[in-house]
Each structure stands twice: as structure tokens, then as C-alpha cells.
Design a protein around this motif. Structure first.
Motif, PDB file in Angstrom:
ATOM      1  N   LEU A   1       0.766  -1.157  -0.160  1.00 49.00           N
ATOM      2  CA  LEU A   1       0.000  -0.145  -0.512  1.00 49.00           C
ATOM      3  C   LEU A   1       1.233   1.363  -0.071  1.00 49.00           C
ATOM      4  O   LEU A   1       0.614   2.404  -0.418  1.00 49.00           O
ATOM      5  CB  LEU A   1      -0.863   0.314   1.489  1.00 49.00           C
ATOM      6  N   HIS A   2       1.663   0.771   0.442  1.00 51.84           N
ATOM      7  CA  HIS A   2       3.141   2.325   0.835  1.00 51.84           C
ATOM      8  C   HIS A   2       3.999   1.988  -1.388  1.00 51.84           C
ATOM      9  O   HIS A   2       4.904   3.397  -0.962  1.00 51.84           O
ATOM     10  CB  HIS A   2       4.011   2.500   1.241  1.00 51.84           C
ATOM     11  N   GLY A   3       3.393   1.910  -2.205  1.00 54.98           N
ATOM     12  CA  GLY A   3       3.989   1.503  -3.131  1.00 54.98           C
ATOM     13  C   GLY A   3       5.891   0.444  -3.033  1.00 54.98           C
ATOM     14  O   GLY A   3       6.456   1.159  -3.966  1.00 54.98           O
ATOM     15  N   MET A   4       6.044   0.523  -2.160  1.00 59.22           N
ATOM     16  CA  MET A   4       7.212  -0.636  -2.484  1.00 59.22           C
ATOM     17  C   MET A   4       6.838  -1.647  -3.456  1.00 59.22           C
ATOM     18  O   MET A   4       5.736  -2.522  -2.525  1.00 59.22           O
ATOM     19  CB  MET A   4       7.413  -1.470  -0.875  1.00 59.22           C
TER      20      MET A   4
ATOM     21  N   GLY B   1      11.366  -4.321  -2.209  1.00 62.23           N
ATOM     22  CA  GLY B   1      11.641  -3.859  -1.596  1.00 62.23           C
ATOM     23  C   GLY B   1      12.342  -1.896  -2.203  1.00 62.23           C
ATOM     24  O   GLY B   1      11.980  -1.244  -1.131  1.00 62.23           O
ATOM     25  N   ARG B   2      12.045  -2.498  -2.947  1.00 57.78           N
ATOM     26  CA  ARG B   2      12.324  -0.938  -3.444  1.00 57.78           C
ATOM     27  C   ARG B   2      10.625   0.199  -4.031  1.00 57.78           C
ATOM     28  O   ARG B   2      10.060  -0.170  -3.918  1.00 57.78           O
ATOM     29  CB  ARG B   2      13.242  -0.163  -4.863  1.00 57.78           C
ATOM     30  N   PRO B   3      11.190   1.339  -3.876  1.00 61.15           N
ATOM     31  CA  PRO B   3      10.122   2.533  -4.323  1.00 61.15           C
ATOM     32  C   PRO B   3       9.312   2.259  -6.094  1.00 61.15           C
ATOM     33  O   PRO B   3      10.635   2.072  -6.381  1.00 61.15           O
ATOM     34  CB  PRO B   3       9.430   3.757  -3.768  1.00 61.15           C
ATOM     35  N   VAL B   4       7.454   1.784  -5.735  1.00 62.66           N
ATOM     36  CA  VAL B   4       8.124   1.729  -7.515  1.00 62.66           C
ATOM     37  C   VAL B   4       8.378   2.496  -8.060  1.00 62.66           C
ATOM     38  O   VAL B   4       8.342   2.613  -9.450  1.00 62.66           O
ATOM     39  CB  VAL B   4       6.309   1.683  -7.933  1.00 62.66           C
ATOM     40  N   GLN B   5       7.749   3.344  -7.554  1.00 62.89           N
ATOM     41  CA  GLN B   5       8.555   4.939  -8.359  1.00 62.89           C
ATOM     42  C   GLN B   5       9.902   4.715  -9.220  1.00 62.89           C
ATOM     43  O   GLN B   5      10.912   5.514 -10.078  1.00 62.89           O
ATOM     44  CB  GLN B   5       8.066   6.173  -8.213  1.00 62.89           C
ATOM     45  N   GLU B   6      10.697   4.430  -8.710  1.00 65.16           N
ATOM     46  CA  GLU B   6      12.290   4.139  -8.959  1.00 65.16           C
ATOM     47  C   GLU B   6      13.001   3.002 -10.163  1.00 65.16           C
ATOM     48  O   GLU B   6      13.674   2.750 -10.797  1.00 65.16           O
ATOM     49  CB  GLU B   6      12.976   3.383  -7.601  1.00 65.16           C
ATOM     50  N   VAL B   7      11.743   2.173  -9.743  1.00 61.18           N
ATOM     51  CA  VAL B   7      11.654   0.554 -10.712  1.00 61.18           C
ATOM     52  C   VAL B   7      10.901   1.054 -12.007  1.00 61.18           C
ATOM     53  O   VAL B   7      11.598   0.804 -13.060  1.00 61.18           O
ATOM     54  CB  VAL B   7      11.083   0.086 -10.097  1.00 61.18           C
TER      55      VAL B   7
ATOM     56  N   THR C   1       0.157   7.090  -8.206  1.00 61.42           N
ATOM     57  CA  THR C   1      -1.417   7.802  -8.818  1.00 61.42           C
ATOM     58  C   THR C   1      -3.013   6.031  -8.149  1.00 61.42           C
ATOM     59  O   THR C   1      -3.383   7.199  -7.473  1.00 61.42           O
ATOM     60  CB  THR C   1      -2.138   8.262  -9.902  1.00 61.42           C
ATOM     61  N   ALA C   2      -2.412   5.317  -8.322  1.00 59.84           N
ATOM     62  CA  ALA C   2      -3.815   4.935  -8.332  1.00 59.84           C
ATOM     63  C   ALA C   2      -3.639   3.893  -7.112  1.00 59.84           C
ATOM     64  O   ALA C   2      -4.850   3.927  -5.891  1.00 59.84           O
ATOM     65  CB  ALA C   2      -3.285   3.624  -9.268  1.00 59.84           C
TER      66      ALA C   2
ATOM     67  N   ARG D   1      -2.893   6.174  -4.033  1.00 57.04           N
ATOM     68  CA  ARG D   1      -2.891   7.415  -3.468  1.00 57.04           C
ATOM     69  C   ARG D   1      -5.258   7.379  -3.829  1.00 57.04           C
ATOM     70  O   ARG D   1      -5.356   7.828  -3.184  1.00 57.04           O
ATOM     71  CB  ARG D   1      -2.816   8.567  -4.407  1.00 57.04           C
ATOM     72  N   ALA D   2      -5.113   6.999  -4.920  1.00 57.66           N
ATOM     73  CA  ALA D   2      -6.729   7.144  -5.483  1.00 57.66           C
ATOM     74  C   ALA D   2      -7.547   5.533  -4.564  1.00 57.66           C
ATOM     75  O   ALA D   2      -8.291   5.666  -4.662  1.00 57.66           O
ATOM     76  CB  ALA D   2      -7.377   6.700  -6.831  1.00 57.66           C
ATOM     77  N   ASN D   3      -6.812   4.623  -4.646  1.00 55.94           N
ATOM     78  CA  ASN D   3      -6.919   3.652  -3.576  1.00 55.94           C
ATOM     79  C   ASN D   3      -8.155   3.055  -4.425  1.00 55.94           C
ATOM     80  O   ASN D   3      -8.791   2.356  -4.465  1.00 55.94           O
ATOM     81  CB  ASN D   3      -8.195   3.511  -2.599  1.00 55.94           C
ATOM     82  N   ARG D   4      -7.448   2.747  -5.693  1.00 49.00           N
ATOM     83  CA  ARG D   4      -7.516   1.812  -6.365  1.00 49.00           C
ATOM     84  C   ARG D   4      -6.408   0.649  -7.155  1.00 49.00           C
ATOM     85  O   ARG D   4      -5.448   0.567  -6.896  1.00 49.00           O
ATOM     86  CB  ARG D   4      -8.207   1.977  -7.417  1.00 49.00           C
ATOM     87  N   ASP D   5      -6.727  -0.524  -7.795  1.00 46.55           N
ATOM     88  CA  ASP D   5      -5.799  -0.913  -8.745  1.00 46.55           C
ATOM     89  C   ASP D   5      -5.480  -0.372 -10.215  1.00 46.55           C
ATOM     90  O   ASP D   5      -6.305   0.288 -10.560  1.00 46.55           O
ATOM     91  CB  ASP D   5      -6.486  -2.706  -8.907  1.00 46.55           C
ATOM     92  N   PHE D   6      -4.212  -0.374 -10.416  1.00 49.46           N
ATOM     93  CA  PHE D   6      -3.670  -0.155 -11.550  1.00 49.46           C
ATOM     94  C   PHE D   6      -2.697  -1.859 -12.566  1.00 49.46           C
ATOM     95  O   PHE D   6      -2.272  -2.219 -11.829  1.00 49.46           O
ATOM     96  CB  PHE D   6      -2.203   0.630 -11.128  1.00 49.46           C
TER      97      PHE D   6
END
Length: 171
Positions: free
Chosen positions: A120-123, A144-150, A163-164, A166-171
Motif C-alpha cells: 500500500l506504500h508503493g514498495m 523493497g524499492r519504491p515503485v517510482q524508482e523501478v 497515482t492509483a 493514492r486513489a485507493n484503486r488497482d492499476f
């Protein structure tokens, strides 16, 4: 630790006469589900040994007549069977869950589309083989890395997974 707490509780509350030997079933169930069939049987055997020792100690103290002694040992045998049955059932379900996880992993790994799993934290907590090929990295390098780095996104835009989330939805 759980087993020790239950054994102490049963011991201090009357041994075979205690109202708490059923808690061994909970510990055996936990061991079988988490640790597997063999360790479930190990904990069942330990519970049987504890109850046997407490029963022998109580017998020496009570000096029961044969009819009451028979009832006490009958109850011990029923408890022992319940402990081993619990170990068998929990071990069986542990095995089934592991097989379903392996099957799910095989499905994901044989997909042509890249698949990344985040918390839920984007890891990143997992990815399939196709994601590794697409991104050009092994799974161990992304865990273990943040998804925005991957994921590589344009500098002016936000990672769609963030973004997904934060909006509490699947992407």
C-alpha cells in the motif's frame, strides 16, 4: 513461546483437570499452518508429552480408584488423538496453500505481460519474469524499492501506480 505459555497455564491451573488443554490445539494449529505438517506433529507430540507428565504427576497425588483412573486415561487418549488430528489437518491445509501459491506464481511467470506487485506504500514486493525482462532487472534488484524508482516515467508525470495507490484503486 506460545507452546511454553500454554504448557505453563495448563500446569498451573490443574494439569489434566485444567480448563485450558484446548489451547494446545490452537498452538498445534498455528504450528501446522505456519511451519508445516512435520512441525505440527512435533508440537502435537510435545503437547501429548506435557499432558502425559502432568497426568502421571496428578495420579501420584490423587491416588484415584480404577474407575476414575480409567476415565482420566480415556480423556488423555482422546486429547492426544485431537492433537494429532489437528496437526494433520493444519499440515494438509498448509501444503494446499503452498501449492496454490506455487500455481499462482507459475501463472504469473508464464504471462507475457509484465506484472509488478506493490504494498500500500508503493514498495515493490514482487514481479513476474516478463516484468524483469521489460525493465531489464532481476526481481531481487527491485524488491523493497519504491515503485517510482523501478518504473521509468517522464519527469513531468507521476508514476501511474503511485497515482492509483493514492486513489485507493488497482492499476
Amino acid at each position: 513461546v506460545d507452546f511454553g505459555v500454554v504448557a505453563a497455564t495448563v500446569s498451573f491451573t490443574g494439569g489434566p483437570k485444567s480448563d485450558f488443554p484446548f489451547l494446545f490445539v490452537v498452538v498445534i494449529l498455528e504450528a501446522g499452518l505456519v511451519l508445516g505438517l512435520i512441525r505440527g506433529y512435533v508440537f502435537a507430540t510435545l503437547a501429548v508429552l506435557v499432558m502425559f507428565c502432568l497426568g502421571v504427576a496428578q495420579e501420584a497425588y490423587d491416588h484415584l480408584d480404577p474407575a476414575h483412573l480409567y476415565i482420566r486415561w480415556y480423556n488423555f487418549v482422546i486429547q492426544a488423538l485431537a492433537y494429532y488430528l489437528t496437526a494433520s489437518i493444519s499440515g494438509y491445509w498448509s501444503h494446499r496453500v503452498r501449492r496454490m501459491q506455487e500455481f499462482q506464481r507459475e501463472i504469473l511467470d508464464n504471462m507475457n505481460n509484465g506484472f509488478i506487485i506493490t504494498d500500500l506504500h508503493g514498495m515493490v514486493i514482487g514481479q513476474n519474469r516478463a516484468a524483469g525482462r521489460i525493465l531489464g532487472v532481476e526481481e531481487a534488484a527491485t524488491l523493497g524499492r519504491p515503485v517510482q524508482e523501478v518504473l521509468r516515467v517522464e519527469e513531468s508525470s507521476e508514476c501511474p501506480i503511485v497515482t492509483a495507490l493514492r486513489a485507493n484503486r488497482d492499476f
